[in-house]
Enzyme design. Structure first.
Site, PDB file in Angstrom:
ATOM      1  CB  CYS A 145     -11.464   5.815  -2.501  1.00  0.00           C
ATOM      2  SG  CYS A 145      -9.936   4.931  -2.083  1.00  0.00           S
ATOM      3  N   GLY A 146      -9.772   8.642  -1.231  1.00  0.00           N
ATOM      4  CA  GLY A 146      -8.749   9.653  -1.549  1.00  0.00           C
ATOM      5  C   GLY A 146      -7.592   9.089  -2.350  1.00  0.00           C
ATOM      6  CB  THR A 147      -5.332   6.166  -1.943  1.00  0.00           C
ATOM      7  OG1 THR A 147      -6.336   5.229  -1.513  1.00  0.00           O
ATOM      8  CG2 THR A 147      -4.593   6.678  -0.720  1.00  0.00           C
ATOM      9  CB  CYS A 190      -6.131   5.809   4.602  1.00  0.00           C
ATOM     10  SG  CYS A 190      -7.915   5.680   4.580  1.00  0.00           S
ATOM     11  N   GLY A 191      -6.715   8.342   2.191  1.00  0.00           N
ATOM     12  CA  GLY A 191      -7.121   9.742   1.998  1.00  0.00           C
ATOM     13  C   GLY A 191      -8.237  10.158   2.932  1.00  0.00           C
ATOM     14  CG  HIS A 192     -11.636   7.645   4.601  1.00  0.00           C
ATOM     15  ND1 HIS A 192     -11.050   6.438   4.295  1.00  0.00           N
ATOM     16  CD2 HIS A 192     -12.085   7.527   5.869  1.00  0.00           C
ATOM     17  CE1 HIS A 192     -11.163   5.620   5.336  1.00  0.00           C
ATOM     18  NE2 HIS A 192     -11.798   6.255   6.295  1.00  0.00           N
ATOM     19  CG  ASP A 205     -13.522   4.287   0.621  1.00  0.00           C
ATOM     20  OD1 ASP A 205     -14.244   4.849   1.475  1.00  0.00           O
ATOM     21  OD2 ASP A 205     -12.376   4.651   0.343  1.00  0.00           O
TER      22      ASP A 205
END
Ligand code: PYC
Length: 314
Positions: A241-243, A90-92, A237
């Site tokens: 969204c980082g991913t 999870c990027g964030h 999100d």
């Protein structure tokens, strides 16, 4: 279910909340993040739900269970989860973890590594307070995949891995903005249902549980997109969204539209953005995503045995 209190620090990254669990979670034994994630799912799934669902949390909240890593070079292991299950990466959330660790005095400006379900990621806390994530290898596994929605409409998109599995396609003629989130959610849910029904998966049968709807960035020369991401479950999100940004850059690179060293801006529904770049590796890219996370609060959750909603509202 454990009755012991759960200690947490809440942050948000570009609008999307992360609840970082710093203590009180039952012992998950030893092993890698993914081995302990399996124990969490089999033995403590109701506690996972109680932490992030209403009334103690809310449906858009992502949890991040902080554990000691068995890898000597990692600051911590983290298991990310939401209201319906666990996430690969999870990027964030990884940025939220770094902000929580900074608040707790555990990290300072500089680099550190986190072990996640999807692999080790490298984090950097910058002088200006921004946080970068060097994500796991990201790649496109299929291009121009066709799915037929209930009612007969055809949607074409790419399938890509960015730490979670994504189906990436154009927004269906509506702007990616807050006033349209109900319609965007509905469309993305229909795509995910169609993927499931038509057996469209990742290369090893993985479920594609994130849907990313894109609209061209307007009024800017920057390479990038405006993006709506449906997360597992029915929540969208609040961050870019980082991913999803990682999976998108992998597709753009594969298409010959983005190269090593180029900057990519991914703008979310709330108008907040992540800035990405990448280096090319065998079979994909290693993305770097930069954003900002903010401290929201910290506290203790209690789960009295006579509370009918201690496992959250389903
Ligand atoms: O930032 O990668 C992300 C993410 C996944 C689900 C919610 N946020």
């Amino acid at each position: 279910m454990s009755l012991s209190p759960i200690h947490y620090i809440d942050t948000h990254t570009a609008g999307e909340p992360t609840r970082v669990i710093t203590g009180g979670f039952p012992d998950l034994g030893i092993g890698s993040a993914s081995q302990r994630c399996a124990v969490m799912l089999s033995d403590h799934d109701s506690l996972r739900a109680g932490i992030v669902r209403e009334p103690r949390g809310h449906e858009a909240m992502v949890g991040a269970l902080l554990l000691e890593s068995s890898l000597a070079d990692c600051e911590a292991a983290v298991i990310f989860f939401n209201n319906v299950g666990v996430l690969g990466m999870c990027g964030h959330g990884a940025m939220g973890v770094i902000e929580a660790l900074r608040h707790a005095g555990r990290v300072d400006v500089g680099k550190c590594k986190l072990e996640t379900n999807a692999g080790v990621v490298e984090m950097q806390l910058h002088d200006d307070g921004e946080i970068s994530l060097e994500n796991v290898r990201s790649y496109r596994s299929a291009s121009n995949c066709s799915v037929t929605l209930e009612g007969g409409d055809e949607v074409i998109g790419d399938i890509a891995w960015g730490g979670n599995w994504f189906f990436i396609t154009e927004s269906p003629g509506m702007t990616v903005e807050f006033t349209n989130v109900d319609a965007l959610t509905d469309h993305a849910c229909r795509i995910r249902d169609a993927l499931r029904e038509q057996g469209v998966t990742g290369p090893d049968g993985e479920e594609i549980d994130h849907i990313d709807l894109h609209q061209p960035l307007s009024g800017t020369e920057a390479a990038g997109t405006r993006s709506f991401v449906l997360c597992p479950g029915k929540q969208w999100d609040r961050s870019p969204c980082g991913t999803g940004t990682s999976a998108t850059m992998a597709c753009q690179h594969q298409r010959g539209q983005l190269d090593e060293g180029d900057r990519w801006t991914q703008v979310g529904v709330l108008g907040t953005s992540f800035v990405g770049s990448f280096r090319v590796v065998d079979g994909g890219i290693i993305p770097t995503i930069r954003g900002r996370s903010s401290m929201c609060g910290e506290g203790t959750l209690y789960f009295p045995p006579d509370d009918p909603f201690r496992h959250g509202i389903d």
